[in-house]
Design a protein around this motif. Structure first.
Motif, mmCIF file in Angstrom:
data_model
loop_
_atom_site.group_PDB
_atom_site.id
_atom_site.type_symbol
_atom_site.label_atom_id
_atom_site.label_comp_id
_atom_site.label_asym_id
_atom_site.label_seq_id
_atom_site.Cartn_x
_atom_site.Cartn_y
_atom_site.Cartn_z
ATOM 1 N N GLY A 178 -9.081 32.492 44.192
ATOM 2 C CA GLY A 178 -8.798 33.175 42.938
ATOM 3 C C GLY A 178 -9.352 34.584 42.913
ATOM 4 O O GLY A 178 -8.631 35.550 42.634
ATOM 5 N N THR A 184 -17.379 25.133 32.667
ATOM 6 C CA THR A 184 -17.174 26.373 33.426
ATOM 7 C C THR A 184 -15.706 26.787 33.365
ATOM 8 O O THR A 184 -15.264 27.318 32.363
ATOM 9 C CB THR A 184 -17.657 26.215 34.880
ATOM 10 O OG1 THR A 184 -16.979 25.099 35.458
ATOM 11 C CG2 THR A 184 -19.151 25.975 34.939
ATOM 12 N N ASP A 185 -14.963 26.522 34.437
ATOM 13 C CA ASP A 185 -13.594 27.036 34.505
ATOM 14 C C ASP A 185 -12.656 26.448 33.453
ATOM 15 O O ASP A 185 -11.654 27.061 33.113
ATOM 16 C CB ASP A 185 -13.001 26.769 35.905
ATOM 17 C CG ASP A 185 -13.678 27.640 36.955
ATOM 18 O OD1 ASP A 185 -14.514 28.472 36.564
ATOM 19 O OD2 ASP A 185 -13.382 27.461 38.144
ATOM 20 N N GLN A 195 -8.206 37.944 34.461
ATOM 21 C CA GLN A 195 -9.042 36.738 34.486
ATOM 22 C C GLN A 195 -8.715 35.840 33.295
ATOM 23 O O GLN A 195 -8.623 34.620 33.422
ATOM 24 C CB GLN A 195 -10.526 37.107 34.456
ATOM 25 C CG GLN A 195 -11.007 37.696 35.763
ATOM 26 C CD GLN A 195 -12.529 37.671 35.853
ATOM 27 O OE1 GLN A 195 -13.121 36.662 36.138
ATOM 28 N NE2 GLN A 195 -13.152 38.800 35.611
ATOM 29 N N ASN A 212 -7.006 32.258 33.834
ATOM 30 C CA ASN A 212 -7.795 31.094 33.430
ATOM 31 C C ASN A 212 -7.040 30.225 32.429
ATOM 32 O O ASN A 212 -6.954 29.010 32.587
ATOM 33 C CB ASN A 212 -9.129 31.551 32.828
ATOM 34 C CG ASN A 212 -9.979 30.375 32.390
ATOM 35 O OD1 ASN A 212 -9.797 29.850 31.298
ATOM 36 N ND2 ASN A 212 -10.872 29.926 33.256
ATOM 37 N N THR A 253 -5.223 26.274 32.825
ATOM 38 C CA THR A 253 -5.578 25.088 32.032
ATOM 39 C C THR A 253 -4.346 24.403 31.446
ATOM 40 O O THR A 253 -4.404 23.235 31.082
ATOM 41 C CB THR A 253 -6.535 25.409 30.863
ATOM 42 O OG1 THR A 253 -5.865 26.282 29.953
ATOM 43 C CG2 THR A 253 -7.817 26.040 31.332
ATOM 44 N N ILE A 269 -11.292 30.690 38.677
ATOM 45 C CA ILE A 269 -11.496 31.896 37.871
ATOM 46 C C ILE A 269 -12.077 31.480 36.528
ATOM 47 O O ILE A 269 -11.464 30.712 35.802
ATOM 48 C CB ILE A 269 -10.145 32.620 37.624
ATOM 49 C CG1 ILE A 269 -9.528 33.080 38.949
ATOM 50 C CG2 ILE A 269 -10.318 33.776 36.643
ATOM 51 C CD1 ILE A 269 -10.040 34.391 39.450
ATOM 52 N N PRO A 270 -13.289 31.985 36.176
ATOM 53 C CA PRO A 270 -13.870 31.617 34.875
ATOM 54 C C PRO A 270 -13.241 32.415 33.732
ATOM 55 O O PRO A 270 -12.570 33.433 33.968
ATOM 56 C CB PRO A 270 -15.346 31.974 35.033
ATOM 57 C CG PRO A 270 -15.371 33.037 36.077
ATOM 58 C CD PRO A 270 -14.181 32.839 36.958
ATOM 59 N N LEU A 271 -13.430 31.936 32.522
ATOM 60 C CA LEU A 271 -12.984 32.668 31.337
ATOM 61 C C LEU A 271 -14.104 33.648 30.980
ATOM 62 O O LEU A 271 -15.207 33.233 30.622
ATOM 63 C CB LEU A 271 -12.725 31.686 30.191
ATOM 64 C CG LEU A 271 -12.033 32.251 28.949
ATOM 65 C CD1 LEU A 271 -10.643 32.778 29.283
ATOM 66 C CD2 LEU A 271 -11.925 31.183 27.868
ATOM 67 N N SER A 318 -16.970 31.094 29.647
ATOM 68 C CA SER A 318 -17.367 30.076 30.624
ATOM 69 C C SER A 318 -18.854 30.164 30.898
ATOM 70 O O SER A 318 -19.438 31.255 30.895
ATOM 71 C CB SER A 318 -16.611 30.283 31.938
ATOM 72 O OG SER A 318 -15.294 29.846 31.816
ATOM 73 N N SER A 350 -21.143 35.518 36.427
ATOM 74 C CA SER A 350 -19.930 35.958 35.741
ATOM 75 C C SER A 350 -20.288 36.712 34.464
ATOM 76 O O SER A 350 -19.698 37.754 34.150
ATOM 77 C CB SER A 350 -19.056 34.741 35.428
ATOM 78 O OG SER A 350 -18.083 35.071 34.469
#
Lengths: 573, 366
Positions: free
Chosen positions: B162, B261-262, B317, B321, B325, B334-336, B340, B345
């Protein structure tokens, strides 16, 4: 100013996810909502207890009892070896079996999996205490059917077994589920929809591992309805015991109402073995017993030649149609001939000259050969039907058979042959094509007991508190004179020195009856006794039948004697 | 540190406020996603996340006090250090979820790939800015592509598909704004796409599985497809208004993996519904809009390029993200941003926003 154009694809991407969210959260919402509920909600069924069956004196006969099962929650199990040793000591099962069960439990680690079913109450309480030390051990309870008198009355109660696929398809609408137990025979089958009740359920929220988080709702199970029977368990026990080791049937009825006080068939079985899983081999043995057919209820589903007990019908028919009168006499010299065929009386040398009453008392065949011929097959068939032969009595039990009351038409249809005079001769002494069930013989005798009225037999007086109005009594249309004459003959059968049924006599009770010894193609003669007491105002009517039991005047009469004595001691006579 | 008046005037207060609103919302969701673990407060994810926010805010304060030009000046050094750290992660890093992305420094799991995004933006801005006006020449592509390729490959083999892929649109956007010819960029994209089958062999099995699962989650509903199926159920069952805070069954009953997290957005979608999700997306879009305003109002090419890179970084991102979902994109790590759970991050995003504010408040000095 190129950055201005860059905002366009980024805007487009934001719109893209917004549309995606609208699709997921609005359009597909019902679908995902259902999936979410399926994830988190489990229904744990709670079986409804089946109704209890009571005898006429409110003694419980069949009831649910609590069974204790040992289950293991594998996830919580710490000391596997200790558990195996404990089980081995307590239940005497091979180590291999316990390990196999634990293996099974490991597949569903968070749910209790039953390891040993239906343990003793004392062991259950002991294990309950141990379970503090052994984590993962759970004692579960469930209710199981218990036939309190074991093999007594088995054919009345029937038994339960798991519902099969086809039945499930048909009964699903009525609330039946897979693995439900349904009545297979007897009252359990006939009254299944009353006895069964409505299963309840516990709605549980579970997490991703299937662990129960909280209870969301409870639907209380509705217990099945109780049955109150006409059976007297003491009388039932006497009848069952009298038949022990034999093949046959014995039925006791109150002729005024049709209430069945006892209904036995032998050989019998213990319905409890259909409940306990460890009894499967016994179950198979029972079902496969092709020699003795222990599951067959001979009282209502077995058909046999009635032999001389049928002379009650022939005598009534002849008197009613005035083919003979009290003064008609036939001479018996031991045999009767038409053409080349010779029909013997059971007594060598014959009975000499007799009227109808003497012929009944002696059970003289030759007299009835003559009487039968004067009547003809049409009258014999017609009166057989008037007395209830050839059709079901309508007792509240499943799988009743109607037997055969033959006639010219019947023979043409089923035997592809015309009716011969010899057939009429055989008919007149209850032989030949005539086939009856013991309960039909009982009904025939009840007409005599009731001085001309027939009642419908029944076993269930009330369902819970709702009375079933079963008394169904109607006159069959015989004249008083005919009845009086036949009854007199029946009285003498038991009470005269040379009456064939004198072994049935009980001091102090006026008993009337008729014996029967029926030849049959399968071997030794079938033996019958059917009678009623007290003579003037009968309260008991009975029929005893022994398959290949020899002479009706011997064992069946003695068994009738036993039963009548018990009935007397219980105040029925 | 005393700001002159002009700096205060051009400081984008709204951007800072939105940033903190998102952090606050994130903490609320994090509480909902992790309360079932039953941790005491000082060990809880919420407490740790708040610490990260405080630390990140401090970094932001430092970043806005130093002119962004200084960062660009030292960008090659930062880039080099970051590349070394990425290499070290491959050698020493702790393996988590099948990927080596972390250094553990004390209690802090340090993730160099989060910072390479910013250092890459700074370095590329430096390079493209210094060649201003000469970027029409196709030969000018070589050095920027090398600059992209090194971190791209290092992050890809971690493997962090990602983050690696995220560098490409950042590169394209900055090159475009920097003045490269659209025709050249298109040729580059076409070459890249035709090289995709070649890259397939570089992917680890679990990455291939994730991509296949994206095409059809039911190929492996209890394995790789499980996360995406449960996430879609969570978001979809939230409906318009959601099941309520702390009341999402998919979340609270543990059906959603990785939800702090993600997959934190799945919790938002489930508990706050479409309305909550739209408010969240609107806040992110506002960040993007303010970012573009800063890009447009900055005359300095270096500042403009850094701001473009950051806006593309944050907005992509967010989009990736959320899209993953609800199954619109494959599951890539990829985190929000700002929501997240995760220290690296959070720090990287605050530094990025700090740089954006920095450029905005100094736009008229150059």
């Amino acid at each position: 100013m190129r950055e201005k154009f860059l905002l366009i694809p980024i805007r487009f991407l934001f719109i893209f996810i917004v549309l995606g969210l609208i699709f997921t959260q609005v359009i597909r919402h019902p679908y995902y909502s259902r999936l979410s509920k399926d994830n988190a909600i489990r229904i744990i069924p709670i079986d409804a207890p089946r109704g209890t069956i009571f005898d006429r004196n409110n003694i419980p006969l069949v009831a649910d009892r609590i069974s204790f099962d040992v289950a293991v929650v594998y996830q919580e199990l710490k000391n596997r070896e200790k558990l195996i040793r404990l089980f081995k000591g307590l239940f005497d099962v091979p180590r291999k079996n316990i390990e196999d069960s634990l293996e099974k439990a490991s597949l569903k680690p968070y749910a209790p999996v039953t390891i040993v079913e239906d343990i003793d109450k004392e062991k259950a309480f002991m294990l309950e205490e141990e379970s503090f030390d052994i984590r993962g051990l759970v004692i579960q309870t469930k209710s199981v059917r218990n036939y309190l008198f074991k093999n007594v009355g088995a054919h009345v109660f029937g038994y339960l077994s798991e519902i099969n696929e086809e039945e499930l398809q048909n009964l699903r609408e009525y609330g039946y589920r897979a693995k439900d137990l349904v009545g297979r025979d007897g009252l359990e089958k006939y009254y299944d929809k009353y006895l069964a009740g409505v299963d309840g359920g516990l709605q549980m929220q579970v997490d991703n591992k299937g662990r129960q988080v909280r209870t969301l709702g409870l639907k209380e199970p509705v217990s099945g309805k109780d049955l109150h029977l006409t059976i007297d368990i003491n009388l039932q026990t006497v009848c069952d015991k009298a038949l022990w080791g034999k093949n046959g049937a014995a039925i006791v009825m109150d002729p005024n109402t049709g209430e069945i006080l006892a209904l036995s068939s032998a050989p019998t079985f213990d319905p409890n073995i259909f409940i306990r899983p460890e009894d499967s081999s016994e179950r198979v043995k029972l079902i496969r017993d092709r020699g003795r057919y222990p599951l067959l209820n001979r009282a209502i589903s077995g058909v046999y030649q009635p032999g001389s007990v049928f002379k009650v019908v022939v005598a009534s028919a002849a008197l009613e149609t005035a083919r003979i009168t009290l003064s008609t006499r036939f001479n018996c010299n031991g045999a009767y001939s038409i053409g080349n065929a010779k029909f013997a009386c059971w007594k060598e040398g014959g009975h000499g000259s007799q009227n109808i009453i003497e012929a009944l008392m002696n059970s003289c065949n030759v007299f009835f050969y003559n009487t039968g011929r004067t009547l003809g097959v049409e009258k014999l068939e017609g009166f057989a039907r008037i007395f209830g032969f050839g059709k079901e009595t309508g007792i509240d039990l499943p799988d009743e058979t109607k037997g055969v009351a033959p006639g010219r038409l019947w023979k043409k249809a089923y035997k592809k042959d015309i009716w011969y005079e010899g057939d009429t001769i055989n008919y007149a002494i209850g032989q030949g094509y005539l086939l009856v069930t013991p309960i039909q013989v009982l009904e025939m005798m009840a007409v005599m007991a009731n001085k001309g009225s027939m009642v419908k037999p029944y076993l269930v007086k009330s369902v819970d508190t709702t009375e079933i109005l079963s008394v169904n009594r109607r006159a069959v249309g015989l004249s008083d004179d005919a009845i009086r004459t036949v009854r007199e003959g029946l009285y003498k059968v038991v009470n005269e020195e040379n009456g064939t049924g004198k072994r049935a006599k009980v001091e102090g009770i006026a008993i009337a009856g008729k014996t029967g010894t029926a030849q049959n193609p399968l071997g030794r003669t079938h033996a019958w006794f059917s009678g009623f007491a007290p003579f003037d105002n009968p309260r008991i009517c009975l029929a005893v039948f022994l398959e290949h039991g020899g002479k009706g005047g011997l064992e069946p009469s003695e068994m009738a004697n036993e039963i009548l004595q018990e009935a007397k001691s219980k105040g029925y006579l | 540190m005393i700001f002159d008046k002009r700096l205060v005037k051009d400081f984008d207060k709204a951007l800072l406020v939105i940033t903190f609103i998102l952090c606050l919302g994130g903490v609320l969701m994090l509480h909902s996603a992790t309360q079932a673990k039953g941790l005491i407060f000082i060990e809880s994810y919420v407490f740790r996340q708040i610490n990260w926010i405080v630390l990140a805010a401090a970094f932001l304060l430092i970043v806005i006090n130093i002119s962004y030009q200084k960062f660009i000046d030292i960008s090659y050094a930062l880039y080099a250090i970051n590349i070394v750290l990425l290499m070290l992660v491959l050698i020493l890093g702790r393996e988590r979820l099948g990927a080596q992305r972390w250094f553990t420094v004390g209690n802090f799991a340090f993730q160099p790939s989060e910072f390479i995004k910013i250092n890459f933006i700074l370095t590329l801005a430096n390079l493209l800015g210094s060649k201003k006006g000469r970027l029409e020449d196709a030969k000018m592509f070589f050095i920027p592509l090398v600059l992209l390729a090194i971190p791209f490959l290092l992050v890809l083999v971690q493997p962090d598909l990602g983050t690696a892929l995220l560098l490409i649109p950042i590169f394209l956007a900055m090159a475009y704004v920097g003045g490269m010819r659209v025709k050249h960029l298109l040729i580059l994209v076409i070459i890249g796409i035709s090289a995709l089958p070649f890259f397939w062999h570089f992917l680890k099995d679990y990455q291939k599985q994730r991509l296949l699962v994206f095409l059809n989650p039911n190929v492996d509903p209890l394995g790789a497809g499980y996360t995406i199926i449960q996430s879609k159920i969570a978001v979809g069952s939230g409906g318009l208004t959601g099941k309520g805070w702390l009341a999402g069954t998919q979340n609270q009953l543990n059906f959603l993996p990785e939800r702090h997290t993600d997959f934190i957005f799945s919790v938002i979608g489930e508990e706050w519904g479409l309305f909550g999700a739209l408010i969240l997306i609107l806040l992110y879009f506002l960040i993007t809009r303010r970012g573009f305003d800063i890009v447009s109002s900055t005359n300095d090419m270096y500042g403009k390029l850094v701001a473009v890179g950051i806006v593309v970084l944050i907005s992509l991102q967010v989009v990736i993200n959320i899209a993953m979902t609800i199954g619109l994109m494959p599951v890539v790590g990829i985190p929000l941003p700002l929501v997240s759970y995760g220290g690296s991050s959070m720090l990287a995003t605050f530094i990025a926003i700090g740089l954006l504010l920095n450029i905005g408040m100094r736009r008229s000095r150059f």
